[in-house]
Scaffold this motif. Structure first.
Motif, PDB file in Angstrom:
ATOM      1  N   VAL A   1      -5.807  15.691   7.039  1.00 26.49           N
ATOM      2  CA  VAL A   1      -6.352  14.170   6.766  1.00 26.49           C
ATOM      3  C   VAL A   1      -5.325  13.335   6.376  1.00 26.49           C
ATOM      4  CG1 VAL A   1      -8.082  13.020   5.222  1.00 26.49           C
ATOM      5  CG2 VAL A   1      -8.675  15.410   6.569  1.00 26.49           C
ATOM      6  N   ALA A   2      -5.427  12.099   6.707  1.00 24.92           N
ATOM      7  CA  ALA A   2      -4.448  10.957   6.151  1.00 24.92           C
ATOM      8  C   ALA A   2      -4.395  10.591   4.897  1.00 24.92           C
ATOM      9  CB  ALA A   2      -4.507   9.705   7.068  1.00 24.92           C
ATOM     10  N   SER A   3      -3.732   9.971   4.208  1.00 26.12           N
ATOM     11  CA  SER A   3      -3.822   9.595   2.782  1.00 26.12           C
ATOM     12  C   SER A   3      -4.944   8.643   2.733  1.00 26.12           C
ATOM     13  CB  SER A   3      -2.585   9.129   2.315  1.00 26.12           C
ATOM     14  OG  SER A   3      -1.524   9.967   2.167  1.00 26.12           O
TER      15      SER A   3
ATOM     16  N   ALA B   1     -14.359  -2.856  17.486  1.00 28.14           N
ATOM     17  CA  ALA B   1     -13.257  -2.350  17.094  1.00 28.14           C
ATOM     18  C   ALA B   1     -13.592  -1.513  15.626  1.00 28.14           C
ATOM     19  CB  ALA B   1     -11.859  -3.142  16.548  1.00 28.14           C
ATOM     20  N   THR B   2     -12.784  -0.517  15.290  1.00 31.17           N
ATOM     21  CA  THR B   2     -13.039   0.245  13.928  1.00 31.17           C
ATOM     22  C   THR B   2     -11.632   0.021  12.986  1.00 31.17           C
ATOM     23  OG1 THR B   2     -14.328   2.110  15.136  1.00 31.17           O
ATOM     24  CG2 THR B   2     -13.262   2.421  13.047  1.00 31.17           C
ATOM     25  N   THR B   3     -11.783  -0.641  11.923  1.00 32.38           N
ATOM     26  CA  THR B   3     -11.001  -0.965  11.098  1.00 32.38           C
ATOM     27  C   THR B   3     -10.613  -0.544   9.890  1.00 32.38           C
ATOM     28  OG1 THR B   3     -10.911  -3.113  12.323  1.00 32.38           O
ATOM     29  CG2 THR B   3      -9.652  -3.197  10.385  1.00 32.38           C
ATOM     30  N   TRP B   4      -9.474  -0.118   9.409  1.00 28.27           N
ATOM     31  CA  TRP B   4      -9.122   0.049   8.264  1.00 28.27           C
ATOM     32  C   TRP B   4      -8.279  -1.132   7.452  1.00 28.27           C
ATOM     33  CZ3 TRP B   4      -9.818   3.513  11.892  1.00 28.27           C
ATOM     34  CH2 TRP B   4     -10.648   4.724  11.545  1.00 28.27           C
ATOM     35  N   THR B   5      -8.498  -1.529   6.560  1.00 20.29           N
ATOM     36  CA  THR B   5      -7.650  -2.636   5.881  1.00 20.29           C
ATOM     37  C   THR B   5      -7.151  -2.123   4.549  1.00 20.29           C
ATOM     38  OG1 THR B   5      -9.555  -3.533   4.619  1.00 20.29           O
ATOM     39  CG2 THR B   5      -9.180  -4.405   6.881  1.00 20.29           C
ATOM     40  N   ASN B   6      -5.741  -2.698   4.433  1.00 14.83           N
ATOM     41  CA  ASN B   6      -5.201  -2.437   3.136  1.00 14.83           C
ATOM     42  C   ASN B   6      -4.840  -0.879   3.024  1.00 14.83           C
ATOM     43  OD1 ASN B   6      -3.675  -2.862   0.818  1.00 14.83           O
ATOM     44  ND2 ASN B   6      -5.694  -2.999  -0.458  1.00 14.83           N
ATOM     45  N   VAL B   7      -4.436  -0.272   4.000  1.00 17.38           N
ATOM     46  CA  VAL B   7      -4.191   1.322   4.078  1.00 17.38           C
ATOM     47  C   VAL B   7      -3.257   1.642   2.741  1.00 17.38           C
ATOM     48  CG1 VAL B   7      -4.481   1.385   6.518  1.00 17.38           C
ATOM     49  CG2 VAL B   7      -2.034   1.243   5.440  1.00 17.38           C
ATOM     50  N   SER B   8      -3.696   2.783   2.291  1.00 17.83           N
ATOM     51  CA  SER B   8      -3.058   3.199   0.915  1.00 17.83           C
ATOM     52  C   SER B   8      -1.739   3.777   1.093  1.00 17.83           C
ATOM     53  CB  SER B   8      -4.219   4.365   0.539  1.00 17.83           C
ATOM     54  OG  SER B   8      -4.321   5.494   1.272  1.00 17.83           O
TER      55      SER B   8
ATOM     56  N   THR C   1       2.770   4.274  13.122  1.00 19.54           N
ATOM     57  CA  THR C   1       3.355   4.367  11.803  1.00 19.54           C
ATOM     58  C   THR C   1       2.723   3.113  10.928  1.00 19.54           C
ATOM     59  OG1 THR C   1       4.867   5.614  12.505  1.00 19.54           O
ATOM     60  CG2 THR C   1       5.364   4.597  10.479  1.00 19.54           C
ATOM     61  N   VAL C   2       2.197   3.143   9.889  1.00 16.28           N
ATOM     62  CA  VAL C   2       1.580   2.123   9.064  1.00 16.28           C
ATOM     63  C   VAL C   2       2.296   2.093   7.737  1.00 16.28           C
ATOM     64  CG1 VAL C   2      -0.616   2.066  10.098  1.00 16.28           C
ATOM     65  CG2 VAL C   2      -0.072   3.526   8.124  1.00 16.28           C
ATOM     66  N   ALA C   3       2.599   1.007   6.994  1.00 14.19           N
ATOM     67  CA  ALA C   3       3.107   0.860   5.787  1.00 14.19           C
ATOM     68  C   ALA C   3       1.863   0.675   4.775  1.00 14.19           C
ATOM     69  CB  ALA C   3       4.014  -0.254   5.688  1.00 14.19           C
ATOM     70  N   VAL C   4       2.138   0.880   3.281  1.00 14.19           N
ATOM     71  CA  VAL C   4       1.206   0.523   2.363  1.00 14.19           C
ATOM     72  C   VAL C   4       0.501  -0.932   2.667  1.00 14.19           C
ATOM     73  CG1 VAL C   4       0.738   0.383  -0.129  1.00 14.19           C
ATOM     74  CG2 VAL C   4       1.937   2.025   0.842  1.00 14.19           C
ATOM     75  N   GLY C   5      -0.623  -1.225   2.635  1.00 16.19           N
ATOM     76  CA  GLY C   5      -1.154  -2.475   2.679  1.00 16.19           C
ATOM     77  C   GLY C   5      -1.681  -3.058   4.309  1.00 16.19           C
ATOM     78  N   ASP C   6      -0.885  -2.406   5.048  1.00 14.15           N
ATOM     79  CA  ASP C   6      -1.265  -2.706   6.458  1.00 14.15           C
ATOM     80  C   ASP C   6      -2.748  -2.534   6.772  1.00 14.15           C
ATOM     81  OD1 ASP C   6       1.397  -3.144   7.058  1.00 14.15           O
ATOM     82  OD2 ASP C   6       1.750  -1.266   8.372  1.00 14.15           O
ATOM     83  N   THR C   7      -2.928  -2.941   8.008  1.00  9.78           N
ATOM     84  CA  THR C   7      -4.390  -3.068   8.517  1.00  9.78           C
ATOM     85  C   THR C   7      -4.206  -2.160  10.073  1.00  9.78           C
ATOM     86  OG1 THR C   7      -5.309  -5.104   7.694  1.00  9.78           O
ATOM     87  CG2 THR C   7      -6.223  -3.961   9.705  1.00  9.78           C
ATOM     88  N   PHE C   8      -4.863  -1.184  10.090  1.00 10.01           N
ATOM     89  CA  PHE C   8      -5.127  -0.435  11.167  1.00 10.01           C
ATOM     90  C   PHE C   8      -6.359  -0.435  12.011  1.00 10.01           C
ATOM     91  CE2 PHE C   8      -5.847   3.603  13.490  1.00 10.01           C
ATOM     92  CZ  PHE C   8      -4.716   3.826  14.332  1.00 10.01           C
ATOM     93  N   GLN C   9      -6.168  -0.380  13.412  1.00  6.73           N
ATOM     94  CA  GLN C   9      -7.540  -0.485  14.078  1.00  6.73           C
ATOM     95  C   GLN C   9      -7.248   0.384  15.368  1.00  6.73           C
ATOM     96  OE1 GLN C   9      -8.231  -4.576  16.158  1.00  6.73           O
ATOM     97  NE2 GLN C   9      -9.850  -4.654  14.435  1.00  6.73           N
ATOM     98  N   ILE C  10      -8.503   0.729  15.661  1.00  9.03           N
ATOM     99  CA  ILE C  10      -8.772   1.503  16.759  1.00  9.03           C
ATOM    100  C   ILE C  10      -9.632   0.647  17.736  1.00  9.03           C
ATOM    101  CG2 ILE C  10      -9.873   3.514  18.119  1.00  9.03           C
ATOM    102  CD1 ILE C  10      -9.327   5.156  15.644  1.00  9.03           C
TER     103      ILE C  10
END
Length: 120
Positions: free
Chosen positions: A42-44, A66-73, A103-112
């Motif tokens: 499981v991702a952080s 789209a499925t979105t995660w904002t401000n990744v941890s 690959t994401v950085a802290v605070g990025d938004t990731f979207q499928i």
């Protein structure tokens, strides 16, 4: 991609007359293969996001938004996903690899942007 053993059994039960439905499907991100239960790697960024689908056609089901995660941890690389019937705990319904790693950085938004589930 694979349908989980749990979902396979529930779908087979419908042939025997037992109703089965999931009111909301939730996606979770993983840094490696999540396994049959969707609990490995499981991702952080462990929050699950709701997923919306259109109607199934020709053995496939496609997301309608789209499925979105904002401000990744955390900074990490996502490679897989799992779908569940609850925002936490619950049962894994489906799991698989993303079409490409991200690959994401802290605070990025990731979207499928699109997720297609196919039975064969």
């Amino acid at each position: 991609m694979s349908i989980s053993n749990y979902a396979e059994n529930k779908l087979l039960d419908t042939l025997g007359g037992t109703a089965f439905s999931v009111s909301t499907v939730y996606a979770q991100l993983h840094t490696g293969d999540p396994g049959e239960d969707g609990t490995a790697n499981v991702a952080s960024e462990s929050s699950r996001q709701s997923v919306t689908f259109g109607s199934a056609s020709s053995g496939s089901l496609v997301t309608s938004a789209a499925t979105t995660w904002t401000n990744v941890s955390a900074a990490e690389t996502y490679s897989h996903f799992s779908l569940h019937d609850a925002s936490s705990s619950g049962n894994c319904l489906w799991y698989g690899a993303l079409s490409s790693t991200a690959t994401v950085a802290v605070g990025d938004t990731f979207q499928i942007t699109t997720l297609t589930l196919t039975l064969d």
